[in-house]
Design an enzyme around this catalytic site. Structure first.
Site, PDB file in Angstrom:
ATOM      1  N   HIS A  34      10.184   6.234   3.031  1.00  7.79           N
ATOM      2  CA  HIS A  34      11.779   5.869   2.449  1.00  7.79           C
ATOM      3  C   HIS A  34      12.733   6.103   3.352  1.00  7.79           C
ATOM      4  CE1 HIS A  34      15.210   5.638  -0.228  1.00  7.79           C
ATOM      5  NE2 HIS A  34      15.479   6.678  -0.133  1.00  7.79           N
ATOM      6  N   CYS A 104      13.700  -0.440   0.529  1.00  2.00           N
ATOM      7  CA  CYS A 104      14.675   0.438   1.168  1.00  2.00           C
ATOM      8  C   CYS A 104      14.826   0.303   2.467  1.00  2.00           C
ATOM      9  CB  CYS A 104      14.457   1.872   0.918  1.00  2.00           C
ATOM     10  SG  CYS A 104      13.065   2.413   1.432  1.00  2.00           S
TER      11      CYS A 104
END
Length: 233
Positions: A34, A104
């Site tokens: 992430h 993301c």
């Protein structure tokens, strides 16, 4: 004077990817990544609730595993906020989030390119295709897609996604002098505050038994990368 731009890199697996990697892609995985972009004293990221921001390191993930320096940007904060608002209503709207194809890391890479002309490390962007290119990865793909969180239940949400709050979700010091309605003075307080204590809600229950069944099916066929019994526990 420019503004420093950084990419925060987190491992969502907390190291577990190293033991599962050989069964999925034939080698250890360094992490399940992430990322977020840190600039103008804020951390910006994309998830099931859309584009959100918080103080650097202020998500439920804590401090990043690694920080990449991308250089400085000369783009004024108010121009950047216009960029965020535009994309929060279209390309990076919450319902456009896809764990494997539009996540993301895509947001971080495009935002970093907008600010500095430099993207995030390529190995992060390549990971989904690397996983999906394997037979086991293709079989697990429907289960992995269940990990797409519903709206603001993404585990590190701050509850003030730009597509819901508009200009009020941006830092007050970086707001443009006017918006389309000529008034930005009204800034409602976020309905949720950090830390988020609500459970993570997924589109469907994760079929962990199904995941382990697929791994156990493929594992005996492996020679060089077979997982041990302790790895499978």
């Amino acid at each position: 004077m420019g503004h420093k731009v950084q990419v925060y890199i987190y491992d969502l697996s907390q190291g577990l990817a190293r033991s599962l990697g050989p069964a999925i892609i034939g080698r250890p995985l360094d992490g399940i990544w992430h990322t977020s972009v840190v600039v103008y004293g804020r951390e910006y990221y994309f998830g099931g609730a859309g584009i959100e921001s918080c103080s650097p390191g202020g998500t439920m993930l804590g401090q990043p595993l690694k920080v990449e320096e991308l250089g400085d940007t000369e783009i004024p904060p108010e121009v950047f906020n216009e960029y965020l608002m535009t994309h929060s209503q279209d390309r990076f709207k919450g319902d456009k989030y896809d764990l494997m194809r539009h996540n993301c890391n895509i947001f971080s890479s495009e935002t970093a390119m907008f600010l500095t002309g430099n993207g995030i490390p390529q190995y992060i962007l390549d990971l989904p295709n690397e996983v999906l290119s394997t037979p086991l990865g293709q079989m697990l793909a429907p289960m992995l897609q269940q990990l797409t969180p519903q709206g603001e239940s993404i585990p590190f949400t701050m509850g003030n996604a730009l597509e819901r709050t508009g200009w009020s979700g941006l830092p007050s010091g970086n707001l443009p002098s006017s918006t389309s309605n000529g008034n930005i003075s009204a800034r409602p307080k976020p309905t949720r505050m950090f830390p988020v204590k609500t459970p993570i809600l997924l589109d469907n229950p994760i079929n962990t038994e199904g995941v382990m069944k697929k791994i156990n099916e493929f594992n005996p066929k492996e020679t060089d990368n077979q997982l041990s019994e302790s790895d499978l526990k």
